[in-house]
Design a protein around this motif. Structure first.
Motif, PDB file in Angstrom:
ATOM      1  N   GLU A 359       0.814  -1.210   0.000  1.00  0.00           N
ATOM      2  CA  GLU A 359       0.000   0.000   0.000  1.00  0.00           C
ATOM      3  C   GLU A 359       0.851   1.266   0.000  1.00  0.00           C
ATOM      4  OE1 GLU A 359      -3.609   1.984  -0.214  1.00  0.00           O
ATOM      5  OE2 GLU A 359      -3.090  -0.139  -0.497  1.00  0.00           O
ATOM      6  N   TRP A 360       2.075   1.185   0.539  1.00  0.00           N
ATOM      7  CA  TRP A 360       2.945   2.357   0.555  1.00  0.00           C
ATOM      8  C   TRP A 360       3.284   2.799  -0.866  1.00  0.00           C
ATOM      9  CZ3 TRP A 360       4.671   6.274   3.288  1.00  0.00           C
ATOM     10  CH2 TRP A 360       5.833   6.929   2.880  1.00  0.00           C
ATOM     11  N   LYS A 361       3.711   1.859  -1.691  1.00  0.00           N
ATOM     12  CA  LYS A 361       4.058   2.226  -3.059  1.00  0.00           C
ATOM     13  C   LYS A 361       2.826   2.369  -3.949  1.00  0.00           C
ATOM     14  CE  LYS A 361       8.839   0.854  -3.635  1.00  0.00           C
ATOM     15  NZ  LYS A 361       9.800   0.157  -4.517  1.00  0.00           N
ATOM     16  N   ARG A 362       1.726   1.780  -3.534  1.00  0.00           N
ATOM     17  CA  ARG A 362       0.516   1.885  -4.345  1.00  0.00           C
ATOM     18  C   ARG A 362      -0.131   3.259  -4.208  1.00  0.00           C
ATOM     19  NH1 ARG A 362      -4.703   1.770  -3.507  1.00  0.00           N
ATOM     20  NH2 ARG A 362      -6.086   1.043  -5.179  1.00  0.00           N
ATOM     21  N   ALA A 363      -0.335   3.742  -2.972  1.00  0.00           N
ATOM     22  CA  ALA A 363      -1.057   5.003  -2.801  1.00  0.00           C
ATOM     23  C   ALA A 363      -0.615   5.801  -1.586  1.00  0.00           C
ATOM     24  CB  ALA A 363      -2.569   4.716  -2.701  1.00  0.00           C
ATOM     25  N   HIS A 364      -0.233   5.119  -0.496  1.00  0.00           N
ATOM     26  CA  HIS A 364      -0.034   5.839   0.762  1.00  0.00           C
ATOM     27  C   HIS A 364       1.194   6.748   0.739  1.00  0.00           C
ATOM     28  CE1 HIS A 364      -0.815   6.691   4.915  1.00  0.00           C
ATOM     29  NE2 HIS A 364       0.378   6.278   5.290  1.00  0.00           N
TER      30      HIS A 364
END
Length: 387
Positions: A359-364
């Protein structure tokens, strides 16, 4: 000499002209010349006393065929249609061998279609020894229905059979102490389960174990080995994504270099950017998709029924239980403050380090703002407000 190619043909001693419609002659018994033809609807039946080739086949051969059908079924309806064919297939279709071979696609129950018959179908497959059914039903019972003991038992049965996703899910449960108190967490057991799932090639387990080794979480700290496992997880994910793209209709359109994908505005699997590729994210597992849809529908119902001054779904103390912030996970806390928060903004919650990395590299990464910036912005806004 008159031949058969002439203009007249004999018909039981008579003659008919070319182009004249030939009529069927009635049999002495008064029935149609075509055996088995019904006078009413024109339907044809099997010859009376003729062989029934399905009855001739032995049961073990029919079971083998039905097992092949179950293993290649693309929907539950493929299995149900067998039971509606005839009495013998209905009986043989309920054999344990058929349910044990049911494919993952035929077990993908939708949250909107969840019912008692659907649960009985999954339970029947699980009792027959289908590991995928054990995993899906175990996840649904543990996280959605609140049946912690029976859900954990089903997950354990699948894990004993070598189901990689079940091993990883049990590792997450051990890391968080899900279904119990905070003191019930067992980091060493979670790391051991993660290592077993990683040995079977589970990508999230590889990534989780890599972060555990980097941080010394449940295992002895080894940053170099942890980094190697993270690279191995990304490489395996790239291999699986390329294999899926090659099996699609447009393999080269589905797999684009990072620059071309960014120019085209196409989203892709974020962690594969380390290799210069941007490919479509893999579809979530049926169990994760069920949990995502389940809690989305329950959240909409709770929001519609919520009255002013009342709290949301909680454990009785007024604190709402949180979902994992990774949009394709679907896990929900079983007690307050079970999941770890983002250490920077404190707004995101994650059930595991693997979900946090995805999720960090996806959007957060683009959404995360340090808490001190929020406080500073609020203070500046208060000072700038007119007196």
């Amino acid at each position: 000499m008159r031949t058969r190619s002439g203009s007249l043909y004999s018909n039981n001693g008579g003659e008919v002209s070319v182009g004249q419609k030939r009529k069927r002659t009635a049999s002495p018994m008064g029935h149609s010349a075509v055996a088995g033809e019904c006078a009413g609807g024109g339907r044809r039946k099997r010859l009376a006393g003729g062989p029934d080739y399905l009855d001739v086949l032995p049961d073990d051969l029919v079971l083998s065929i039905l097992s092949k059908l179950a293993a290649s079924a693309s929907a539950p309806s493929d299995l149900l249609s067998v039971h509606l064919t005839c009495k013998r297939l209905n009986e043989l279709g309920g054999h344990d061998m058929v349910f044990a071979k049911a494919s993952a696609a035929s077990l993908a129950v939708k949250a909107a279609a969840w019912s008692e018959p659907a649960q009985r179908f999954l339970k029947r497959c699980a009792d027959a020894g289908n590991l995928e059914a054990c995993y899906i039903l175990g996840m649904i019972r543990f996280y959605c229905l609140g049946s912690r003991s029976s859900g954990a038992a089903l997950l354990a049965r699948a894990a004993v059979g070598g189901h990689a996703a079940a091993l990883y899910s049990l590792a997450v449960i051990q890391f968080n102490g899900s279904g119990g108190a905070k003191s019930d967490r067992d980091l060493r057991a979670g790391a051991a389960l993660c290592a077993r799932a990683a040995a079977l090639g589970h990508v999230d387990a590889l990534r989780e174990l890599g972060h555990c080794l980097q941080d010394g979480y449940g295992v002895r700290r080894d940053p170099a080995e942890g980094r190697r496992l993270l690279v191995a997880a990304n490489a395996r994910e790239l291999t699986l994504a390329l294999a899926a793209a090659a099996a699609s209709r447009h393999p080269f359109a589905a797999a684009l270099p990072l620059g071309a994908a960014a120019a085209a505005g196409a989203g892709g699997c974020p962690l594969l950017s380390d290799f210069g590729w941007s490919l479509p994210e893999a579809e979530p597992h049926a169990a994760n998709q069920f949990m995502v849809d389940w809690w989305a529908s329950r959240g909409a119902q709770a929001a519609a029924a919520k009255k002013p001054g009342t709290g949301g779904d909680s454990d009785g103390d007024g604190a709402e239980l949180r979902l994992c912030s990774h949009v394709r996970c679907g896990r929900r806390e079983t007690r307050r403050h079970e999941f770890r928060r983002c250490s920077v903004c404190g707004a995101a919650n994650y059930c595991s380090r693997a979900c946090q990395a995805l999720e960090w590299k996806r959007a957060h990464k683009a959404q995360c703002v340090p808490m001190d910036r929020w406080l500073l912005a609020a203070a500046n806004a208060g000072e700038a407000a007119p007196q």
